[in-house]
Design a protein around this motif. Structure first.
Motif, PDB file in Angstrom:
ATOM      1  N   PRO A   2      50.830  27.304  39.369  1.00 39.88           N
ATOM      2  CA  PRO A   2      50.054  28.342  40.047  1.00 39.88           C
ATOM      3  C   PRO A   2      50.691  29.736  39.939  1.00 39.88           C
ATOM      4  O   PRO A   2      49.981  30.731  39.804  1.00 39.88           O
ATOM      5  CB  PRO A   2      49.981  27.863  41.497  1.00 39.88           C
ATOM      6  CG  PRO A   2      50.086  26.371  41.399  1.00 39.88           C
ATOM      7  CD  PRO A   2      51.054  26.137  40.264  1.00 39.88           C
ATOM      8  N   VAL A   3      52.015  29.814  39.975  1.00 44.81           N
ATOM      9  CA  VAL A   3      52.699  31.108  39.847  1.00 44.81           C
ATOM     10  C   VAL A   3      52.465  31.687  38.453  1.00 44.81           C
ATOM     11  O   VAL A   3      52.177  32.882  38.295  1.00 44.81           O
ATOM     12  CB  VAL A   3      54.210  30.955  40.137  1.00 44.81           C
ATOM     13  CG1 VAL A   3      54.969  32.229  39.807  1.00 44.81           C
ATOM     14  CG2 VAL A   3      54.432  30.558  41.591  1.00 44.81           C
ATOM     15  N   VAL A   8      49.832  35.520  34.683  1.00 45.62           N
ATOM     16  CA  VAL A   8      48.971  35.760  33.522  1.00 45.62           C
ATOM     17  C   VAL A   8      47.723  36.515  33.958  1.00 45.62           C
ATOM     18  O   VAL A   8      47.299  37.469  33.292  1.00 45.62           O
ATOM     19  CB  VAL A   8      48.613  34.441  32.806  1.00 45.62           C
ATOM     20  CG1 VAL A   8      47.542  34.665  31.743  1.00 45.62           C
ATOM     21  CG2 VAL A   8      49.865  33.823  32.191  1.00 45.62           C
ATOM     22  N   ALA A   9      47.148  36.145  35.082  1.00 45.96           N
ATOM     23  CA  ALA A   9      45.959  36.840  35.590  1.00 45.96           C
ATOM     24  C   ALA A   9      46.265  38.314  35.800  1.00 45.96           C
ATOM     25  O   ALA A   9      45.467  39.188  35.437  1.00 45.96           O
ATOM     26  CB  ALA A   9      45.479  36.201  36.895  1.00 45.96           C
ATOM     27  N   GLY A  10      47.433  38.613  36.351  1.00 48.31           N
ATOM     28  CA  GLY A  10      47.832  40.002  36.554  1.00 48.31           C
ATOM     29  C   GLY A  10      47.943  40.759  35.243  1.00 48.31           C
ATOM     30  O   GLY A  10      47.508  41.909  35.138  1.00 48.31           O
ATOM     31  N   VAL A  35      44.428  24.183  32.169  1.00 48.91           N
ATOM     32  CA  VAL A  35      43.236  24.951  31.791  1.00 48.91           C
ATOM     33  C   VAL A  35      42.343  25.121  33.027  1.00 48.91           C
ATOM     34  O   VAL A  35      41.831  26.219  33.287  1.00 48.91           O
ATOM     35  CB  VAL A  35      42.462  24.255  30.645  1.00 48.91           C
ATOM     36  CG1 VAL A  35      41.132  24.936  30.394  1.00 48.91           C
ATOM     37  CG2 VAL A  35      43.303  24.230  29.374  1.00 48.91           C
ATOM     38  N   ASP A  36      42.183  24.067  33.807  1.00 52.52           N
ATOM     39  CA  ASP A  36      41.376  24.143  35.030  1.00 52.52           C
ATOM     40  C   ASP A  36      41.950  25.166  36.011  1.00 52.52           C
ATOM     41  O   ASP A  36      41.199  25.909  36.654  1.00 52.52           O
ATOM     42  CB  ASP A  36      41.278  22.776  35.710  1.00 52.52           C
ATOM     43  CG  ASP A  36      40.440  21.789  34.919  1.00 52.52           C
ATOM     44  OD1 ASP A  36      39.627  22.226  34.073  1.00 52.52           O
ATOM     45  OD2 ASP A  36      40.603  20.568  35.151  1.00 52.52           O
ATOM     46  N   LEU A  37      43.272  25.215  36.137  1.00 54.04           N
ATOM     47  CA  LEU A  37      43.895  26.196  37.031  1.00 54.04           C
ATOM     48  C   LEU A  37      43.579  27.622  36.596  1.00 54.04           C
ATOM     49  O   LEU A  37      43.302  28.491  37.431  1.00 54.04           O
ATOM     50  CB  LEU A  37      45.419  26.003  37.069  1.00 54.04           C
ATOM     51  CG  LEU A  37      45.953  24.856  37.901  1.00 54.04           C
ATOM     52  CD1 LEU A  37      47.465  24.728  37.724  1.00 54.04           C
ATOM     53  CD2 LEU A  37      45.612  25.057  39.369  1.00 54.04           C
TER      54      LEU A  37
END
Length: 148
Positions: A2-3, A8-10, A35-37
């Motif tokens: 999750p971290v 990566v989202a950031g 991939v789902d996360l």
């Protein structure tokens, strides 16, 4: 995980990557939940599952790709010098070592298998690179690959 997903989202929401890259994630084995996360995190990753098949296929953003396709694409790009390992990369020495250890073996049943064959050797960076360059070539070549 999750971290990592949040980091990566950031990176994809700000700076030079915004709107300029695609996220390609290994969906093989335990990679499917990863991939789902990424999808739950609001991203649209391309999930690639490596197979022993003969032809790449896809359904939406999920691809099934023979490992030979991944490896041969990378091999051609390395031999033609369209893919080079920048010495400045923090993991460059490890990637070069993995590339040197990576081999193909043909079984008695004439099946090809790929990997690092010496005890304790890894091929994670080789396969991550192969995923990225295969997707880049598949989507029109000329794409730049960024390793995070």
């Amino acid at each position: 995980y999750p971290v990592i997903v949040e980091q990566v989202a950031g990176m994809l929401r700000q700076g030079p990557l915004v709107g300029r890259c695609r996220l390609v994630v290994d969906a093989t084995g335990v990679g499917a939940p990863v991939v789902d996360l990424f999808r739950q995190g609001g991203m649209s990753p391309i999930g690639v599952t490596t197979t022993g098949g003969n032809t790449p296929t896809h359904e939406g953003a999920n691809w099934l790709v023979p490992k030979r396709d991944l490896v041969s694409t990378m091999q051609v790009l390395l031999q033609s010098r369209r893919l080079m390992v920048a010495e400045e990369l923090p993991e460059a020495p490890l990637l070069v070592k993995e590339l040197l250890d990576f081999q193909v073996k043909i079984t008695m049943a004439a099946h090809d298998i790929y990997g690092a064959w010496r005890e304790g050797q890894h091929d994670d960076l080789v396969l991550a690179t192969a995923l990225a360059v295969w997707f880049g070539e598949r989507m029109g070549g000329g794409l730049r690959v960024l390793f995070l």
